[in-house]
Design a protein around this motif. Structure first.
Motif, PDB file in Angstrom:
ATOM      1  N   ASP A 137      30.447 -22.575   9.330  1.00 48.89           N
ATOM      2  CA  ASP A 137      29.037 -22.413   9.640  1.00 48.89           C
ATOM      3  C   ASP A 137      28.210 -23.235   8.651  1.00 48.89           C
ATOM      4  O   ASP A 137      28.151 -22.916   7.459  1.00 48.89           O
ATOM      5  CB  ASP A 137      28.642 -20.933   9.550  1.00 48.89           C
ATOM      6  CG  ASP A 137      27.208 -20.695  10.011  1.00 48.89           C
ATOM      7  OD1 ASP A 137      26.518 -21.687  10.331  1.00 48.89           O
ATOM      8  OD2 ASP A 137      26.788 -19.515  10.015  1.00 48.89           O
ATOM      9  N   GLU A 138      27.560 -24.322   9.131  1.00 53.22           N
ATOM     10  CA  GLU A 138      26.834 -25.226   8.235  1.00 53.22           C
ATOM     11  C   GLU A 138      25.548 -24.609   7.709  1.00 53.22           C
ATOM     12  O   GLU A 138      24.906 -25.187   6.835  1.00 53.22           O
ATOM     13  CB  GLU A 138      26.520 -26.551   8.951  1.00 53.22           C
ATOM     14  CG  GLU A 138      27.726 -27.441   9.096  1.00 53.22           C
ATOM     15  CD  GLU A 138      27.342 -28.918   9.244  1.00 53.22           C
ATOM     16  OE1 GLU A 138      26.175 -29.263   8.960  1.00 53.22           O
ATOM     17  OE2 GLU A 138      28.220 -29.704   9.638  1.00 53.22           O
ATOM     18  N   THR A 139      25.162 -23.448   8.234  1.00 51.86           N
ATOM     19  CA  THR A 139      23.969 -22.803   7.677  1.00 51.86           C
ATOM     20  C   THR A 139      24.197 -22.408   6.209  1.00 51.86           C
ATOM     21  O   THR A 139      23.255 -22.336   5.416  1.00 51.86           O
ATOM     22  CB  THR A 139      23.599 -21.541   8.485  1.00 51.86           C
ATOM     23  OG1 THR A 139      24.719 -20.635   8.490  1.00 51.86           O
ATOM     24  CG2 THR A 139      23.244 -21.920   9.913  1.00 51.86           C
ATOM     25  N   GLU A 140      25.464 -22.171   5.848  1.00 47.87           N
ATOM     26  CA  GLU A 140      25.783 -21.852   4.452  1.00 47.87           C
ATOM     27  C   GLU A 140      25.496 -23.067   3.569  1.00 47.87           C
ATOM     28  O   GLU A 140      25.001 -22.930   2.440  1.00 47.87           O
ATOM     29  CB  GLU A 140      27.242 -21.420   4.315  1.00 47.87           C
ATOM     30  CG  GLU A 140      27.552 -20.108   5.042  1.00 47.87           C
ATOM     31  CD  GLU A 140      29.000 -19.688   4.871  1.00 47.87           C
ATOM     32  OE1 GLU A 140      29.630 -20.156   3.888  1.00 47.87           O
ATOM     33  OE2 GLU A 140      29.495 -18.919   5.695  1.00 47.87           O
ATOM     34  N   TYR A 141      25.838 -24.252   4.073  1.00 44.22           N
ATOM     35  CA  TYR A 141      25.547 -25.482   3.309  1.00 44.22           C
ATOM     36  C   TYR A 141      24.035 -25.670   3.175  1.00 44.22           C
ATOM     37  O   TYR A 141      23.545 -26.017   2.093  1.00 44.22           O
ATOM     38  CB  TYR A 141      26.171 -26.692   3.998  1.00 44.22           C
ATOM     39  CG  TYR A 141      25.615 -28.014   3.490  1.00 44.22           C
ATOM     40  CD1 TYR A 141      25.935 -28.482   2.224  1.00 44.22           C
ATOM     41  CD2 TYR A 141      24.747 -28.776   4.289  1.00 44.22           C
ATOM     42  CE1 TYR A 141      25.413 -29.684   1.751  1.00 44.22           C
ATOM     43  CE2 TYR A 141      24.220 -29.964   3.823  1.00 44.22           C
ATOM     44  CZ  TYR A 141      24.555 -30.422   2.553  1.00 44.22           C
ATOM     45  OH  TYR A 141      24.024 -31.595   2.095  1.00 44.22           O
ATOM     46  N   GLN A 142      23.299 -25.457   4.277  1.00 49.71           N
ATOM     47  CA  GLN A 142      21.846 -25.639   4.243  1.00 49.71           C
ATOM     48  C   GLN A 142      21.197 -24.666   3.253  1.00 49.71           C
ATOM     49  O   GLN A 142      20.265 -25.030   2.516  1.00 49.71           O
ATOM     50  CB  GLN A 142      21.254 -25.452   5.646  1.00 49.71           C
ATOM     51  CG  GLN A 142      21.674 -26.532   6.641  1.00 49.71           C
ATOM     52  CD  GLN A 142      21.222 -27.929   6.213  1.00 49.71           C
ATOM     53  OE1 GLN A 142      20.206 -28.081   5.528  1.00 49.71           O
ATOM     54  NE2 GLN A 142      21.985 -28.936   6.621  1.00 49.71           N
ATOM     55  N   ALA A 143      21.690 -23.435   3.234  1.00 48.87           N
ATOM     56  CA  ALA A 143      21.137 -22.440   2.315  1.00 48.87           C
ATOM     57  C   ALA A 143      21.401 -22.854   0.857  1.00 48.87           C
ATOM     58  O   ALA A 143      20.524 -22.739  -0.015  1.00 48.87           O
ATOM     59  CB  ALA A 143      21.755 -21.072   2.593  1.00 48.87           C
ATOM     60  N   LYS A 189      21.923 -25.942  -0.213  1.00 49.52           N
ATOM     61  CA  LYS A 189      21.145 -27.151  -0.482  1.00 49.52           C
ATOM     62  C   LYS A 189      19.699 -26.807  -0.830  1.00 49.52           C
ATOM     63  O   LYS A 189      19.124 -27.368  -1.772  1.00 49.52           O
ATOM     64  CB  LYS A 189      21.195 -28.069   0.740  1.00 49.52           C
ATOM     65  CG  LYS A 189      20.441 -29.386   0.560  1.00 49.52           C
ATOM     66  CD  LYS A 189      20.555 -30.256   1.807  1.00 49.52           C
ATOM     67  CE  LYS A 189      19.772 -31.548   1.615  1.00 49.52           C
ATOM     68  NZ  LYS A 189      19.827 -32.409   2.820  1.00 49.52           N
ATOM     69  N   GLU A 190      19.108 -25.883  -0.085  1.00 52.17           N
ATOM     70  CA  GLU A 190      17.712 -25.501  -0.345  1.00 52.17           C
ATOM     71  C   GLU A 190      17.554 -24.903  -1.746  1.00 52.17           C
ATOM     72  O   GLU A 190      16.611 -25.214  -2.463  1.00 52.17           O
ATOM     73  CB  GLU A 190      17.249 -24.494   0.719  1.00 52.17           C
ATOM     74  CG  GLU A 190      17.047 -25.119   2.099  1.00 52.17           C
ATOM     75  CD  GLU A 190      16.692 -24.078   3.159  1.00 52.17           C
ATOM     76  OE1 GLU A 190      16.471 -22.905   2.759  1.00 52.17           O
ATOM     77  OE2 GLU A 190      16.653 -24.415   4.355  1.00 52.17           O
TER      78      GLU A 190
END
Length: 425
Positions: free
Chosen positions: A289-295, A297-298
């Protein structure tokens, strides 16, 4: 074995003694003094050898003594000066005097050399002490002792970019994928037991040295795990590539890992807190789940860092990281690792040091100073003429006058270093 810290004792060679001699030829039965000068003692010299990679040699040999100079000969023949004793060290070695904690040298390039301990000067022969009233001097100078000290050697790798991160986050895989280095790679902690270096050329004509530093863990700056042993190797770097395991397969939170490692690095050296840092989220191929990467990164970008996704195993994202690092390196100027105030400042010619110190130790009047030490240890105290010359030097330098001002009286004891005399005007 990779050894990056060593402690050794060094002693430069003593100067040779001057000679007491007189011309004794067939038709010159009572010739003048012709004693030659002693030779200078050998220096201890450190030289950078490009073939060395560690300080392992200094684990097996910890004492280095240079040879003394030869004594002076007859017929005004000077003794031979001793050769320097050369100690080879790898590039990036910092050498400190342990008594003062000051840096003697930071040797970074092949061929760099520095005198670590200066050999003693040879004593003058009796030919130099003839005067109109003393035509047959029966004394000569002793050679000066060479400098003796205990030093530490600390290797700090010469790398432009350092890889940081917990064990097993993929640093060694990244190094292997970007250079011709062949680090040991396996799926267990502390695979890397020593720093590995590789040369990266992302842009044609522009290359940089990349160092894979063994994985850090919490408490590294206090010596937990392997951290303290290797944190010194990121001090010379201009940029840090901070690798985190974004997959979280080992049950750790990537952002917590990132903060923990930075805390260890910055706690070890404030200087490292100013280093440019590129954050790499590795093992993207294992992330469902790339949302983990986005979180992640932010959170990191709020702290002012640039984040790149990467899979060291597949090669995804590596080129973008290397291009960015190459561009950054062009904008960063070299920063000296050692400040000027940290260097040891020495007077190489102690005969120029004329300061004389006076103090009392109970009822004993003490006289010290490098000039006095130089004169004392070049005097033959068993020879009346040599002793008389020593007294004349003290008188000329105003030592007796100063002692009288301090209240000394005939019969009082004067101590010059470890030798005591009775004072009589």
């Amino acid at each position: 074995m990779f050894v990056d810290v060593a402690r050794i004792h060094i002693k430069a060679g003593n100067g040779g003694n001057g000679r007491v001699s007189f011309r004794r030829e067939k038709y010159v039965p009572d010739g003048g003094p012709d004693g030659g000068d002693g030779g200078n003692g050998g220096n201890i010299v450190a030289v950078v050898d490009s073939g060395m990679r560690t300080l392992m040699d200094f684990r097996y040999k910890t004492k280095y003594h240079a040879l003394p100079g030869e004594d002076g000969g007859k017929k005004k023949m000077s003794g031979k000066a001793a050769e320097d004793l050369v100690i080879k060290v790898p590039e990036g070695t910092i050498i400190r005097d342990l008594d003062t904690g000051k840096v003697i040298a930071d040797l970074k390039s092949t061929g760099d050399r520095v005198i670590l301990a200066k050999g003693g000067r040879g004593g003058k022969g009796n030919q130099h002490f003839a005067t109109p009233t003393r035509q047959a001097p029966t004394f000569a100078e002793k050679g000066i002792n060479g400098v003796e000290r205990t030093i530490s050697l600390e290797l700090k790798l010469l790398a432009d970019v350092g890889l940081l991160g917990y064990p097993n986050v993929g640093k060694s895989t990244f190094l292997a994928a970007t250079t011709k280095a062949k680090p040991k790679i396996a799926n267990y902690h502390f695979t890397t037991l020593q720093p590995n270096l590789g040369v990266v050329e992302a842009v044609k004509g522009k290359s940089f040295v990349l160092a894979d530093i063994p994985g850090l863990i919490e408490g590294a700056k206090e010596g937990v795990g392997l951290g303290l042993e290797f944190l010194r190797h990121v001090e010379r770097t201009k940029i840090l590539i901070h690798v985190v395991d974004i997959s979280g397969l080992e049950g750790r939170d990537p952002y917590t890992d990132f903060c923990t490692i930075n805390s260890e690095v910055f706690g070890y050296s404030e200087r490292l807190s100013t280093r440019k840092q590129v954050v790499v989220a590795n093992k993207m191929d294992l992330l469902y789940d790339e949302t983990e990467y986005q979180a992640f990164k932010e959170k990191v970008e709020v702290d002012g860092y640039t984040v790149f996704p990467m899979s060291a195993a597949t090669g995804e994202g590596i080129e973008a990281i290397l291009n960015h690092v190459t561009m950054l390196l062009d904008t960063i100027e070299d920063e000296p690792l050692i400040s000027e105030d940290d260097y040891l400042v020495e007077e190489l010619d102690i005969t120029d040091l004329n300061e004389i110190n006076f103090f009392k130790d109970g009822d004993v009047y003490c006289v010290e100073g490098q000039f006095i030490e130089r004169v004392l240890y070049s005097t033959d105290l068993s020879d009346i003429e040599s002793l008389r010359r020593f007294q004349n030097v003290l008188k000329t330098k105003g030592v007796f006058d100063h002692l009288r001002e301090m209240g000394i009286e005939d019969g009082d004891t004067v101590r010059i270093f470890d030798i005591e005399f009775e004072f009589y005007a």
